[in-house]
Design a protein around this motif. Structure first.
Motif, PDB file in Angstrom:
ATOM      1  N   TYR A 127       0.616  -1.393   0.148  1.00  6.70           N
ATOM      2  CA  TYR A 127      -0.038  -0.182   0.141  1.00  6.70           C
ATOM      3  C   TYR A 127       0.803   0.772   0.156  1.00  6.70           C
ATOM      4  O   TYR A 127       1.839   0.925   0.771  1.00  6.70           O
ATOM      5  CB  TYR A 127      -1.340  -0.236   1.170  1.00  6.70           C
ATOM      6  N   ASN A 178      -3.857  -6.098   0.546  1.00  7.15           N
ATOM      7  CA  ASN A 178      -4.388  -4.828  -0.259  1.00  7.15           C
ATOM      8  C   ASN A 178      -2.678  -4.693  -1.207  1.00  7.15           C
ATOM      9  O   ASN A 178      -2.222  -3.559  -0.379  1.00  7.15           O
ATOM     10  CB  ASN A 178      -4.679  -3.443   0.309  1.00  7.15           C
ATOM     11  N   PRO A 179      -2.486  -4.626  -2.536  1.00  4.58           N
ATOM     12  CA  PRO A 179      -4.192  -5.268  -3.915  1.00  4.58           C
ATOM     13  C   PRO A 179      -4.120  -6.471  -3.712  1.00  4.58           C
ATOM     14  O   PRO A 179      -4.714  -6.445  -5.008  1.00  4.58           O
ATOM     15  CB  PRO A 179      -2.407  -4.104  -4.792  1.00  4.58           C
ATOM     16  N   PHE A 324     -10.707  -6.762  -3.383  1.00  2.19           N
ATOM     17  CA  PHE A 324     -10.501  -6.557  -4.169  1.00  2.19           C
ATOM     18  C   PHE A 324      -9.971  -7.808  -5.728  1.00  2.19           C
ATOM     19  O   PHE A 324     -10.029  -9.220  -4.325  1.00  2.19           O
ATOM     20  CB  PHE A 324      -8.612  -6.030  -4.396  1.00  2.19           C
ATOM     21  N   CYS A 326      -7.206  -9.360  -8.150  1.00  2.86           N
ATOM     22  CA  CYS A 326      -5.909  -9.205  -9.559  1.00  2.86           C
ATOM     23  C   CYS A 326      -6.183 -10.738 -10.838  1.00  2.86           C
ATOM     24  O   CYS A 326      -6.800 -11.749 -10.711  1.00  2.86           O
ATOM     25  CB  CYS A 326      -4.863  -9.792  -8.587  1.00  2.86           C
ATOM     26  N   VAL A 355      -1.036  -3.734 -10.614  1.00  2.75           N
ATOM     27  CA  VAL A 355      -0.439  -3.787  -9.599  1.00  2.75           C
ATOM     28  C   VAL A 355       1.242  -3.442  -9.441  1.00  2.75           C
ATOM     29  O   VAL A 355       1.396  -3.411  -8.172  1.00  2.75           O
ATOM     30  CB  VAL A 355      -0.180  -5.529  -9.441  1.00  2.75           C
ATOM     31  N   ARG A 369      -4.884  -4.475 -10.548  1.00  2.00           N
ATOM     32  CA  ARG A 369      -6.199  -4.661  -9.848  1.00  2.00           C
ATOM     33  C   ARG A 369      -7.432  -4.720 -10.016  1.00  2.00           C
ATOM     34  O   ARG A 369      -7.690  -3.237 -10.415  1.00  2.00           O
ATOM     35  CB  ARG A 369      -6.213  -4.474  -8.507  1.00  2.00           C
ATOM     36  N   CYS A 371     -11.186  -3.757  -8.429  1.00  2.44           N
ATOM     37  CA  CYS A 371     -11.812  -3.014  -7.073  1.00  2.44           C
ATOM     38  C   CYS A 371     -13.160  -3.781  -7.145  1.00  2.44           C
ATOM     39  O   CYS A 371     -13.855  -3.099  -8.317  1.00  2.44           O
ATOM     40  CB  CYS A 371     -11.586  -2.015  -6.771  1.00  2.44           C
TER      41      CYS A 371
END
Length: 389
Positions: A127, A178-179, A324, A326, A355, A369, A371
Motif C-alpha cells: 500500500y 491490498n492489492p 479486490f 487481481c 499492480v 487489480r 475493485c
C-alpha cells in the motif's frame, strides 16, 4: 510589501512522491466515462441507521473535542469486539486509540517507533502510504517481494528472515492484503513469530479488511497470537467495515507501552477525531451483524465478478479477502501494466490499477487489480464491457 526577495527553496521531504496512480486512473476514467473499478471504495451508501446515529449525536450536543485517545464508549466497544473475535483483552483506557483513519494510524505508528537510520521491512506489492511514512521518520525501507504463481501471492518468509539486520526496527504486514487479495494463514504468523522472537523488532499489522475473508476461512489477526500481539500495533478501519471511507475513522490496538508512545505522536498529529461520528460508531457497534455478515456480502460480489470474467482471456488469481480481484492479462496483451490499464480505461471503458504501482521499483507481472466494492449494476456494466476480451 513586496521586497523583491525570492522565496527560499524548499527541499522536499518526499522527493519521489508525485500524483498517485489512483488519482491518475480516476481522472482518466471520468474523462473517458469508464466504469471505475480502480480506486478502492464503494459506490453504494452505508446503513441509514448509521447516518441517523451521527445526526442524533450532533443533535445531542456531541460537537466539541472528545478525549485525545477517543470517546470512552467507542474504545470499550472496540476492545469488546477484539476480545470476542480474537480472544485478546486490551485495556480500553490504555491500549486502544481512535485515529483519523488507518493511514494516519500507520504514519503515527511509524513515527513513534522508527528513528533515523532504522530499517523497516515492507513486503511488496505494498500500500502506497507505507514507504513515505518510513521516509518521513528517517528510516530506511527494506523491500521483500511476495511470490506470485498460479496459486496467487504469498510471503516468502525465508527472504523476510534474510532481510533482518541489527538495524531492523519494524516489520509491516497487511492481511487481508491490498492489492493482491491474499490473506495470511496461521502458518504465516508462526513464521513471523520465529523471525522476531528474541529481537526488539516491532510489528505494524494493517488489518483494515479484517471482516472480508472468504470461503469460510477466519481472519488470522495478530491479536490471536500473544507473542506477536505483545510487540504489535494492530490497525483497523471503520471506513472499510461500514462503507464510510470518507469519514476517516480508524483505531489502533497496542500494548500499553507502545500505545503510550503512539499517543505522544498522535496528540500532536491530529490530537483527536470527529466527535459525533465516534459516538455513532459506539452505538452502532452494539449490533455485531453488520461486520459479521460483511464477508458474505462481499463474497457474493466477488463470485458475481469472477463468474462474469470466466469466459474472458483474463486469468483470475485467488481473491481470498478484501474487495479486490487481481487478474493476469498476459493472454490479452504484452503491454506494460500501466499502458494496459490506460488502454483498458480508454478503449474498453473499465478502469483498473496496475499492480506494478505498488512496488518501489515498478515490477512488470502482467497483472492489474479491479475493485468489486460496487453496486451489482455497476459490476454488470463493467462485465459487459470486459466480455469482449
Amino acid at each position: 510589501m513586496n521586497t523583491g526577495t525570492a522565496p527560499l527553496p524548499l527541499q522536499s521531504r518526499l522527493p519521489r512522491v508525485g500524483t498517485t496512480i489512483f488519482t491518475v486512473m480516476s481522472a482518466l476514467a471520468a474523462e473517458k466515462n469508464a466504469v471505475n473499478l480502480g480506486q478502492g471504495f464503494p459506490d453504494f451508501d452505508c446503513d441509514p441507521a448509521l447516518v441517523d446515529a451521527v445526526s442524533g449525536a450532533m443533535k445531542s450536543g456531541f460537537n466539541q473535542y472528545p478525549p485525545m485517545t477517543g470517546v470512552p464508549a467507542l474504545r470499550q466497544a472496540i476492545a469488546g469486539k477484539i476480545a470476542r473475535l480474537y480472544g485478546r483483552d486490551y485495556d480500553p483506557a490504555a491500549e486502544i486509540t481512535v485515529t483519523a483513519g488507518a493511514t494516519q494510524a500507520i504514519l503515527t505508528a511509524v513515527l513513534c517507533s522508527v528513528h533515523p537510520g532504522d530499517e523497516v521491512i515492507v513486503i511488496e506489492p505494498v500500500y502506497d502510504s507505507y514507504v513515505p511514512a518510513i521516509e518521513l521518520a528517517g528510516g530506511e525501507p527494506v523491500f521483500v517481494q511476495m511470490r506470485v504463481d498460479a496459486g496467487g501471492y504469498s510471503v516468502p518468509w525465508d527472504k523476510v528472515a534474510a532481510a533482518v539486520t541489527p538495524r531492523t526496527r519494524l516489520i509491516m504486514i497487511n492481511s487481508p492484503h491490498n492489492p493482491t487479495g491474499s490473506v495470511l494463514r496461521e502458518t504465516d504468523l508462526q513464521a513471523l513469530a520465529d523471525i522476531v522472537r528474541g529481537t526488539g523488532i516491532l510489528i505494524v499489522s494493517d488489518e483494515v479488511y479484517e471482516h472480508m475473508v472468504f470461503d469460510g476461512a477466519r481472519h488470522e489477526s495478530i491479536c490471536r497470537h500473544p507473542e506477536l500481539a505483545a510487540r504489535a500495533f494492530v490497525i483497523s478501519s471503520f471506513g472499510k467495515t461500514y462503507h464510510v471511507t470518507g469519514w476517516k475513522v480508524g483505531y489502533v490496538a497496542a500494548p500499553a507501552a507502545l500505545s503510550n508512545e503512539f499517543r505522544k505522536v498522535h496528540q500532536f498529529n491530529v490530537f483527536t477525531v470527529n466527535t459525533p461520528v465516534q459516538h455513532a460508531f459506539a452505538q452502532f457497534m452494539s449490533n455485531p451483524a453488520p461486520y459479521l455478515e460483511l464477508a458474505g456480502f462481499y463474497q457474493r460480489k466477488r463470485d458475481l465478478f469472477r463468474d462474469g470474467l470466466a469466459d474472458t482471456r483474463f486469468k483470475l488469481l485467488p481473491s481470498d479477502g478484501t474487495y479486490f480481484q487481481c487478474v493476469d492479462y498476459s493472454a490479452i496483451s504484452a503491454m506494460p501494466e500501466t499502458d494496459f490499464a490506460r488502454w483498458l480505461t480508454s478503449e474498453i471503458g473499465v478502469a483498473a490499477i496496475p499492480v506494478s504501482a505498488f512496488y518501489n521499483e515498478p515490477k512488470e507481472s502482467g497483472i492489474v487489480r479491479f475493485c468489486f466494492a460496487k453496486k451489482d449494476d455497476t459490476l454488470q456494466t463493467a462485465l459487459a464491457r470486459l466480455a469482449t476480451l
